[in-house]
Design a protein around this motif. Structure first.
Motif, short mmCIF file in Angstrom:
data_model
loop_
_atom_site.label_atom_id
_atom_site.label_comp_id
_atom_site.label_asym_id
_atom_site.label_seq_id
_atom_site.Cartn_x
_atom_site.Cartn_y
_atom_site.Cartn_z
N PRO A 66 8.03 -10.39 -3.61
CA PRO A 66 8.75 -9.59 -4.61
C PRO A 66 9.91 -8.88 -3.91
O PRO A 66 9.94 -8.76 -2.68
CB PRO A 66 7.69 -8.57 -5.07
N THR A 67 10.87 -8.39 -4.67
CA THR A 67 12.01 -7.70 -4.08
C THR A 67 11.72 -6.22 -3.83
O THR A 67 12.43 -5.58 -3.06
CB THR A 67 13.26 -7.82 -4.97
N THR A 68 10.69 -5.68 -4.47
CA THR A 68 10.37 -4.26 -4.35
C THR A 68 8.88 -4.09 -4.12
O THR A 68 8.07 -4.77 -4.75
CB THR A 68 10.79 -3.49 -5.62
N LEU A 69 8.54 -3.16 -3.24
CA LEU A 69 7.16 -2.79 -2.98
C LEU A 69 6.99 -1.34 -3.38
O LEU A 69 7.73 -0.47 -2.91
CB LEU A 69 6.84 -2.98 -1.50
N GLY A 70 6.06 -1.07 -4.28
CA GLY A 70 5.84 0.29 -4.76
C GLY A 70 5.26 1.19 -3.69
O GLY A 70 4.62 0.74 -2.75
N GLY A 71 5.50 2.49 -3.86
CA GLY A 71 4.92 3.46 -2.95
C GLY A 71 3.40 3.46 -3.06
O GLY A 71 2.85 3.31 -4.14
N LEU A 72 2.73 3.61 -1.94
CA LEU A 72 1.27 3.61 -1.86
C LEU A 72 0.66 2.35 -2.47
O LEU A 72 -0.34 2.40 -3.18
CB LEU A 72 0.68 4.86 -2.54
N SER A 73 1.28 1.22 -2.20
CA SER A 73 0.79 -0.03 -2.79
C SER A 73 0.41 -1.03 -1.70
O SER A 73 0.80 -0.91 -0.55
CB SER A 73 1.84 -0.64 -3.71
N ASN A 74 -0.37 -2.01 -2.11
CA ASN A 74 -0.77 -3.12 -1.25
C ASN A 74 -0.40 -4.41 -1.96
O ASN A 74 -0.61 -4.54 -3.16
CB ASN A 74 -2.28 -3.11 -1.01
N TYR A 75 0.17 -5.34 -1.22
CA TYR A 75 0.56 -6.63 -1.76
C TYR A 75 -0.06 -7.70 -0.87
O TYR A 75 -0.01 -7.61 0.36
CB TYR A 75 2.09 -6.77 -1.77
N SER A 76 -0.66 -8.69 -1.49
CA SER A 76 -1.26 -9.78 -0.74
C SER A 76 -0.89 -11.11 -1.39
O SER A 76 -0.87 -11.21 -2.62
CB SER A 76 -2.78 -9.61 -0.71
N LYS A 77 -0.57 -12.09 -0.58
CA LYS A 77 -0.21 -13.41 -1.09
C LYS A 77 -0.86 -14.46 -0.22
O LYS A 77 -0.78 -14.41 1.01
CB LYS A 77 1.31 -13.58 -1.09
N SER A 78 -1.51 -15.43 -0.87
CA SER A 78 -2.11 -16.55 -0.14
C SER A 78 -1.03 -17.58 0.14
O SER A 78 -0.31 -18.00 -0.77
CB SER A 78 -3.23 -17.17 -0.97
N LEU A 79 -0.92 -17.98 1.39
CA LEU A 79 0.08 -18.96 1.82
C LEU A 79 -0.59 -20.00 2.72
O LEU A 79 -1.73 -19.82 3.14
CB LEU A 79 1.19 -18.26 2.62
N TYR A 80 0.12 -21.06 2.99
CA TYR A 80 -0.37 -22.03 3.97
C TYR A 80 0.81 -22.63 4.72
O TYR A 80 1.93 -22.67 4.22
CB TYR A 80 -1.24 -23.11 3.33
#
Length: 109
Positions: A66-80
């Motif tokens: 994503p272009t923006t990450l919110g404050g106090l947030s966690n982002y996870s994406k499965s990749l290979y």
């Protein structure tokens, strides 16, 4: 009469605290030949963060995030990954800038 909008201007020196990790680490090859992993990005200071670029070994993969990450947030994406020849070490680089404590406001004319 004319309509007025109150504007408050100020300078903020709050900085984001962004961390990035890969799990598992090290990454193992699965039976289908892929190297599956999760990319985890967290912001822990409560400051919104704009992701400018994401590179792996100098190749741009910004379109995967994503272009923006919110404050106090966690982002996870499965990749290979494919085409790796172990032993190999990959370098992940995330660049961006602070937006502030609230989502950015969009102005239009």
């Amino acid at each position: 009469g004319a309509m007025n909008i109150a504007v408050t201007a100020g300078v903020s020196f709050t900085r984001s605290a962004v961390s990035m990790s890969v799990s598992p680490n090290p990454v193992y090859q699965s039976s289908d030949g892929r190297w599956n992993f999760s990319l985890n990005i967290a912001e822990s200071a409560g400051v919104f963060f704009r992701i400018a670029s994401f590179q792996v070994d100098g190749v741009d993969y910004s379109n995967l995030l994503p272009t923006t990450l919110g404050g106090l947030s966690n982002y996870s994406k499965s990749l290979y990954a494919t085409g790796l020849k172990p032993p190999e070490t990959s370098t992940f680089v995330l660049n961006g800038s602070d937006i502030g404590r609230k989502p950015p406001v969009t102005l239009r004319s």
